[in-house]
Design a protein around this motif. Structure first.
Motif, PDB file in Angstrom:
ATOM      1  N   THR A 117       0.813  -1.217   0.000  1.00  0.00           N
ATOM      2  CA  THR A 117       0.000   0.000   0.000  1.00  0.00           C
ATOM      3  C   THR A 117       0.847   1.267   0.000  1.00  0.00           C
ATOM      4  N   CYS A 119      -0.266   3.888   1.610  1.00  0.00           N
ATOM      5  CA  CYS A 119      -0.663   4.630   2.812  1.00  0.00           C
ATOM      6  C   CYS A 119       0.576   5.370   3.347  1.00  0.00           C
ATOM      7  N   TYR A 121       1.282   6.611   6.122  1.00  0.00           N
ATOM      8  CA  TYR A 121       1.712   6.238   7.477  1.00  0.00           C
ATOM      9  C   TYR A 121       2.452   4.896   7.464  1.00  0.00           C
ATOM     10  N   PHE A 122       2.089   4.044   6.533  1.00  0.00           N
ATOM     11  CA  PHE A 122       2.815   2.783   6.358  1.00  0.00           C
ATOM     12  C   PHE A 122       4.259   3.075   5.943  1.00  0.00           C
ATOM     13  N   ALA A 128       2.466   5.176  13.751  1.00  0.00           N
ATOM     14  CA  ALA A 128       1.866   3.896  14.164  1.00  0.00           C
ATOM     15  C   ALA A 128       1.224   3.241  12.949  1.00  0.00           C
ATOM     16  N   CYS A 129       1.477   1.952  12.770  1.00  0.00           N
ATOM     17  CA  CYS A 129       0.919   1.252  11.605  1.00  0.00           C
ATOM     18  C   CYS A 129       0.857  -0.246  11.896  1.00  0.00           C
ATOM     19  N   ASN A 130      -0.366  -0.750  11.986  1.00  0.00           N
ATOM     20  CA  ASN A 130      -0.551  -2.178  12.264  1.00  0.00           C
ATOM     21  C   ASN A 130      -0.041  -3.083  11.141  1.00  0.00           C
ATOM     22  N   LYS A 131      -0.003  -2.540   9.950  1.00  0.00           N
ATOM     23  CA  LYS A 131       0.467  -3.355   8.817  1.00  0.00           C
ATOM     24  C   LYS A 131       1.986  -3.530   8.890  1.00  0.00           C
ATOM     25  N   GLY A 137      -1.029   0.176  16.276  1.00  0.00           N
ATOM     26  CA  GLY A 137      -2.101   1.144  16.044  1.00  0.00           C
ATOM     27  C   GLY A 137      -2.154   1.560  14.591  1.00  0.00           C
ATOM     28  N   CYS A 138      -3.038   2.487  14.294  1.00  0.00           N
ATOM     29  CA  CYS A 138      -3.222   2.918  12.908  1.00  0.00           C
ATOM     30  C   CYS A 138      -3.339   4.435  12.880  1.00  0.00           C
ATOM     31  N   ALA A 139      -2.260   5.094  12.442  1.00  0.00           N
ATOM     32  CA  ALA A 139      -2.252   6.560  12.420  1.00  0.00           C
ATOM     33  C   ALA A 139      -3.282   7.115  11.441  1.00  0.00           C
ATOM     34  N   HIS A 148      -7.538   6.344   0.941  1.00  0.00           N
ATOM     35  CA  HIS A 148      -7.763   5.066   1.617  1.00  0.00           C
ATOM     36  C   HIS A 148      -9.040   4.385   1.135  1.00  0.00           C
ATOM     37  N   CYS A 157      -7.090  -1.348  10.026  1.00  0.00           N
ATOM     38  CA  CYS A 157      -6.432  -0.878   8.791  1.00  0.00           C
ATOM     39  C   CYS A 157      -7.460  -0.550   7.715  1.00  0.00           C
ATOM     40  N   LEU A 158      -7.231   0.552   7.019  1.00  0.00           N
ATOM     41  CA  LEU A 158      -8.115   0.924   5.916  1.00  0.00           C
ATOM     42  C   LEU A 158      -7.314   1.285   4.682  1.00  0.00           C
ATOM     43  N   ALA A 159      -6.137   0.682   4.550  1.00  0.00           N
ATOM     44  CA  ALA A 159      -5.283   0.995   3.404  1.00  0.00           C
ATOM     45  C   ALA A 159      -5.859   0.399   2.125  1.00  0.00           C
TER      46      ALA A 159
HETATM   47 FE1  SF4 Z   1      -0.961   1.173   8.559  1.00  0.00          FE
HETATM   48 FE2  SF4 Z   1      -3.213   0.365   7.413  1.00  0.00          FE
HETATM   49 FE3  SF4 Z   1      -3.328   2.221   9.248  1.00  0.00          FE
HETATM   50 FE4  SF4 Z   1      -2.179   2.779   6.899  1.00  0.00          FE
HETATM   51  S1  SF4 Z   1      -4.312   2.298   7.211  1.00  0.00           S
HETATM   52  S2  SF4 Z   1      -1.427   3.324   8.946  1.00  0.00           S
HETATM   53  S3  SF4 Z   1      -1.290   0.782   6.371  1.00  0.00           S
HETATM   54  S4  SF4 Z   1      -2.651   0.114   9.569  1.00  0.00           S
END
Ligand code: SF4
Length: 330
Positions: A117, A119, A121-122, A128-131, A137-139, A148, A157-159
């Motif tokens: 992705t 994204c 933030y990724f 913060a990024c769960n991926k 977390g998910c910024a 997104h 996640c909504l990437a």
């Molecule tokens: Fe990460 Fe997904 Fe959140 Fe983007 S949307 S910061 S890829 S967890």
């Protein structure tokens, strides 16, 4: 960039064996996405196995129809291939809508499916990024989400999935051919990418060491009349806000069959099954196309930033299907 060992693979089985045996090894082909990630520190493999010179660079007709596309066929070559242009123009259009000419000359079919992705933030190791970092977390949830997804998202996640090529392929019922330590298997592209759920770090059904060797596309007569439309912030070298891949078969004003997939709005290349079901057997009218899009988007969960994608998707679906229906009656 962290140092890593580099090998150029000479056969697919050997490449699979090498990566399977080393949990810190990865394949690289065109490198158009991976090299960026190495520089950004998003991934830190100890060992890269270069599969770009494997003899997987051919597009061939399958017995019984359809195409087999080798995993290392370059995006530019695939877009220009006479059989792709003739049998599946939607795929050629989608490829040409992606990236830039320079990138398409290098990027491969297998790598395109595995691109990650965009994204922001990724790609920012301080966010913060769960991926990238599971459980962190998910910024994006409190951030900028214009690009997104609105379909298939989760609270983790909504990437959006970034590929154009995969959107056309998923509309065409493509299968991914995968070689692993126990041999070959096939996965429908529609099920190749995972929804994020509570594990957005797991993006595909590939196991460590499995290598994409080809993508196969079944015969589909109506795909000769198919189209891809991409809506984006600038005319070239931009990711989709919304894209639509479609093939349509209309007879006497009635939809006999349809293939429809969406890009820019899904957490994976999004096959619009709900819309397809709504369309088959009904009138090939703008009103019916809009209603089908509405049905597909009923499950959407947009943010304030990207709620515009709902009407944009609806109008793009209507435009693409109306164009194809118009061609049928000319
Ligand atoms: Fe990460 Fe997904 Fe959140 Fe983007 S949307 S910061 S890829 S967890």
């Amino acid at each position: 960039m962290k140092p890593f060992a580099y090998d150029r693979a000479t056969d697919a089985d050997g490449a699979v064996a090498t990566v399977t045996a080393d949990p810190d090894a990865m394949f690289v082909a065109g490198g158009t996405n991976l090299v960026d990630h190495l520089k950004l520190g998003l991934v830190t493999p100890e060992h890269l196995v270069d599969v770009s010179r494997l003899p997987l660079d051919q597009v061939t007709e399958r017995e019984g129809g359809g195409l087999r596309i080798g995993a290392t066929v370059r995006n530019a070559d695939l877009a220009a291939h006479p059989l792709v242009r003739q049998l599946y123009p939607v795929l050629s259009h989608a490829l040409l809508a992606g990236a830039s000419g320079q990138l398409r000359n290098v990027a491969t079919t297998g790598g395109n499916l595995l691109q990650r992705t965009r994204c922001a933030y990724f790609q920012d190791v301080t966010a913060a990024c769960n991926k990238r970092d599971p459980g962190s977390g998910c910024a994006a949830l409190s951030g900028w989400t214009r690009y997104h997804a609105i379909l298939g998202t989760s609270s983790d996640c909504l990437a959006a999935h970034p590929s154009d090529m995969a959107v056309a392929m998923v509309a065409l019922d493509a299968e991914v051919v995968v070689l692993g330590p126990d041999g070959e298997r096939r996965v429908a592209l529609e099920h190749f990418h995972r929804l994020p759920g509570d594990r957005p770090d797991l993006e595909t059904v590939l196991e460590h060491g499995e290598l994409i060797t080809a993508v196969e596309i079944p015969p589909l007569a109506m795909a000769r009349r198919s189209a891809y439309r991409k809506v984006r912030d600038r005319a070239s070298y931009a990711f989709a806000l919304v894209s639509v891949a479609a093939a349509l078969d209309v007879q006497d004003g009635v939809v006999r069959d349809v293939r429809l997939a969406l890009g820019g709005v899904g957490t994976r290349p999004w096959r619009a099954r709900v819309a397809e079901e709504a369309l088959v057997g009904g009138p090939a009218t703008e009103a019916a196309f809009a209603e089908a899009a509405r049905a597909e988007l009923a499950a959407a969960s947009p943010t304030d930033d990207n709620a515009f994608k709902i009407p944009m998707t609806r109008s793009t679906v209507v435009a693409v299907l109306s164009g194809l229906a118009g061609e049928e009656t000319r």
